[in-house]
Design a protein around this motif. Structure first.
Motif, mmCIF file in Angstrom:
data_model
loop_
_atom_site.group_PDB
_atom_site.id
_atom_site.type_symbol
_atom_site.label_atom_id
_atom_site.label_comp_id
_atom_site.label_asym_id
_atom_site.label_seq_id
_atom_site.Cartn_x
_atom_site.Cartn_y
_atom_site.Cartn_z
ATOM 1 N N ALA A 202 0.862 -1.188 0.000
ATOM 2 C CA ALA A 202 0.000 0.000 0.000
ATOM 3 C C ALA A 202 0.895 1.233 0.000
ATOM 4 C CB ALA A 202 -0.914 0.002 1.216
ATOM 5 N N PRO A 203 0.431 2.321 -0.593
ATOM 6 C CA PRO A 203 1.239 3.541 -0.610
ATOM 7 C C PRO A 203 1.582 3.995 0.813
ATOM 8 C CG PRO A 203 -0.644 3.749 -2.078
ATOM 9 C CD PRO A 203 -0.826 2.479 -1.315
ATOM 10 N N GLY A 204 2.843 4.347 1.009
ATOM 11 C CA GLY A 204 3.290 4.819 2.311
ATOM 12 C C GLY A 204 3.663 3.731 3.294
ATOM 13 N N ARG A 205 3.376 2.489 2.964
ATOM 14 C CA ARG A 205 3.701 1.367 3.853
ATOM 15 C C ARG A 205 5.092 0.858 3.478
ATOM 16 N NH1 ARG A 205 -0.672 -3.269 4.088
ATOM 17 N NH2 ARG A 205 -1.662 -1.848 5.541
ATOM 18 N N PRO A 206 5.936 0.543 4.460
ATOM 19 C CA PRO A 206 7.256 0.012 4.104
ATOM 20 C C PRO A 206 7.118 -1.313 3.358
ATOM 21 C CG PRO A 206 6.920 -0.027 6.489
ATOM 22 C CD PRO A 206 5.731 0.638 5.893
ATOM 23 N N PRO A 207 8.042 -1.585 2.435
ATOM 24 C CA PRO A 207 7.955 -2.818 1.657
ATOM 25 C C PRO A 207 8.055 -4.075 2.512
ATOM 26 C CG PRO A 207 9.580 -1.317 0.720
ATOM 27 C CD PRO A 207 9.166 -0.751 2.041
ATOM 28 N N THR A 208 7.335 -5.100 2.103
ATOM 29 C CA THR A 208 7.425 -6.416 2.730
ATOM 30 C C THR A 208 8.619 -7.134 2.114
ATOM 31 O OG1 THR A 208 5.040 -6.527 3.022
ATOM 32 C CG2 THR A 208 6.233 -8.608 3.081
ATOM 33 N N THR A 209 9.529 -7.607 2.934
ATOM 34 C CA THR A 209 10.734 -8.285 2.456
ATOM 35 C C THR A 209 10.665 -9.782 2.753
ATOM 36 O OG1 THR A 209 11.878 -7.956 4.551
ATOM 37 C CG2 THR A 209 12.117 -6.201 2.892
ATOM 38 N N ILE A 210 11.575 -10.517 2.164
ATOM 39 C CA ILE A 210 11.645 -11.959 2.417
ATOM 40 C C ILE A 210 11.937 -12.216 3.890
ATOM 41 C CG2 ILE A 210 12.958 -14.062 1.953
ATOM 42 C CD1 ILE A 210 13.250 -13.101 -0.949
ATOM 43 N N GLU A 211 12.806 -11.404 4.482
ATOM 44 C CA GLU A 211 13.129 -11.577 5.900
ATOM 45 C C GLU A 211 11.887 -11.389 6.767
ATOM 46 O OE1 GLU A 211 14.941 -9.437 3.833
ATOM 47 O OE2 GLU A 211 16.450 -10.983 3.496
ATOM 48 N N GLU A 212 11.061 -10.386 6.418
ATOM 49 C CA GLU A 212 9.833 -10.168 7.187
ATOM 50 C C GLU A 212 8.861 -11.337 7.009
ATOM 51 O OE1 GLU A 212 6.293 -6.930 7.918
ATOM 52 O OE2 GLU A 212 7.544 -6.725 6.151
ATOM 53 N N LEU A 213 8.770 -11.860 5.783
ATOM 54 C CA LEU A 213 7.909 -13.025 5.551
ATOM 55 C C LEU A 213 8.355 -14.192 6.423
ATOM 56 C CD1 LEU A 213 7.350 -13.139 1.690
ATOM 57 C CD2 LEU A 213 5.692 -12.560 3.457
ATOM 58 N N ARG A 214 9.643 -14.426 6.474
ATOM 59 C CA ARG A 214 10.159 -15.536 7.286
ATOM 60 C C ARG A 214 9.853 -15.328 8.760
ATOM 61 N NH1 ARG A 214 15.685 -15.789 3.958
ATOM 62 N NH2 ARG A 214 14.941 -17.134 2.276
ATOM 63 N N ARG A 215 9.994 -14.082 9.214
ATOM 64 C CA ARG A 215 9.780 -13.768 10.625
ATOM 65 C C ARG A 215 8.305 -13.816 11.013
ATOM 66 N NH1 ARG A 215 11.895 -9.213 10.315
ATOM 67 N NH2 ARG A 215 10.088 -7.854 10.451
ATOM 68 N N ARG A 216 7.430 -13.286 10.171
ATOM 69 C CA ARG A 216 6.024 -13.147 10.550
ATOM 70 C C ARG A 216 5.110 -14.233 9.988
ATOM 71 N NH1 ARG A 216 4.307 -7.059 9.767
ATOM 72 N NH2 ARG A 216 2.407 -7.897 10.651
ATOM 73 N N ALA A 217 5.542 -14.922 8.918
ATOM 74 C CA ALA A 217 4.664 -15.916 8.301
ATOM 75 C C ALA A 217 5.280 -17.309 8.248
ATOM 76 C CB ALA A 217 4.287 -15.461 6.887
ATOM 77 N N GLY A 218 6.531 -17.439 8.635
ATOM 78 C CA GLY A 218 7.188 -18.740 8.593
ATOM 79 C C GLY A 218 6.471 -19.764 9.460
ATOM 80 N N GLY A 219 6.187 -20.911 8.894
ATOM 81 C CA GLY A 219 5.533 -21.986 9.619
ATOM 82 C C GLY A 219 4.026 -21.862 9.728
ATOM 83 N N LEU A 220 3.457 -20.771 9.208
ATOM 84 C CA LEU A 220 2.014 -20.571 9.279
ATOM 85 C C LEU A 220 1.351 -20.889 7.947
ATOM 86 C CD1 LEU A 220 1.928 -17.133 11.135
ATOM 87 C CD2 LEU A 220 1.688 -19.406 12.122
ATOM 88 N N ASP A 221 0.074 -21.266 8.004
ATOM 89 C CA ASP A 221 -0.739 -21.386 6.801
ATOM 90 C C ASP A 221 -1.131 -19.973 6.366
ATOM 91 O OD1 ASP A 221 -0.643 -24.123 7.088
ATOM 92 O OD2 ASP A 221 -2.706 -24.322 7.788
ATOM 93 N N VAL A 222 -1.504 -19.817 5.099
ATOM 94 C CA VAL A 222 -2.006 -18.529 4.622
ATOM 95 C C VAL A 222 -3.454 -18.686 4.180
ATOM 96 C CG1 VAL A 222 0.266 -17.646 3.946
ATOM 97 C CG2 VAL A 222 -1.129 -18.845 2.265
ATOM 98 N N VAL A 223 -4.233 -17.611 4.339
ATOM 99 C CA VAL A 223 -5.648 -17.611 3.985
ATOM 100 C C VAL A 223 -5.879 -16.482 2.984
ATOM 101 C CG1 VAL A 223 -8.004 -17.353 4.838
ATOM 102 C CG2 VAL A 223 -6.279 -18.451 6.270
ATOM 103 N N CYS A 224 -6.474 -16.809 1.840
ATOM 104 C CA CYS A 224 -6.764 -15.805 0.822
ATOM 105 C C CYS A 224 -8.129 -16.109 0.198
ATOM 106 C CB CYS A 224 -5.679 -15.789 -0.237
ATOM 107 S SG CYS A 224 -5.621 -17.301 -1.212
ATOM 108 N N THR A 225 -8.522 -15.273 -0.739
ATOM 109 C CA THR A 225 -9.815 -15.475 -1.398
ATOM 110 C C THR A 225 -9.683 -16.110 -2.773
ATOM 111 O OG1 THR A 225 -9.740 -13.213 -2.225
ATOM 112 C CG2 THR A 225 -10.940 -13.589 -0.164
ATOM 113 N N CYS A 226 -8.476 -16.430 -3.193
ATOM 114 C CA CYS A 226 -8.272 -17.058 -4.505
ATOM 115 C C CYS A 226 -8.781 -18.504 -4.481
ATOM 116 C CB CYS A 226 -6.796 -17.074 -4.868
ATOM 117 S SG CYS A 226 -6.050 -15.449 -4.994
#
Length: 105
Positions: A64-88
């Motif tokens: 989103a505009p103004g939001r810091p970019p999501t990096t691979i390191e952040e994905l590993r830290r915040r989403a590693g080992g978790l399932d993901v939920v989407c509408t696709c």
């Protein structure tokens, strides 16, 4: 291995609960894909997922505009080992597959 779940559409949400040990990656969440899929945007599902991966590998995805970019390191830290939920649809290309790929490496 973590996997992708489908979040029900808005009119089917009553009584639905997010699976335990999962994160929602829809827009406008921190992990939402800024590339919109047809008919809401110009991209196919494959193109949108590919663009998300391209930006992620280039240093980060600005969801989103103004939001810091999501990096691979952040994905590993915040989403590693978790399932993901989407509408696709589960059989369609999705940036959730990209998130699972990099969050769990």
């Amino acid at each position: 291995m973590p996997r992708r779940h489908q979040k029900p559409s808005r009119h089917e949400l009553k009584g639905w609960h997010k699976p335990p040990d999962s994160i929602v990656i829809t827009r406008p969440s921190r992990f939402g894909n800024p590339y919109k899929v047809r008919p809401y945007g110009p991209y196919t599902a494959e193109e949108a997922a590919g663009l998300y991966e391209r930006d992620l590998l280039a240093g980060g995805v600005e969801s989103a505009p103004g939001r810091p970019p999501t990096t691979i390191e952040e994905l590993r830290r915040r989403a590693g080992g978790l399932d993901v939920v989407c509408t696709c649809d589960l059989d369609a290309a999705c940036h959730g597959d990209v998130i699972l790929k990099y969050a769990n490496t």
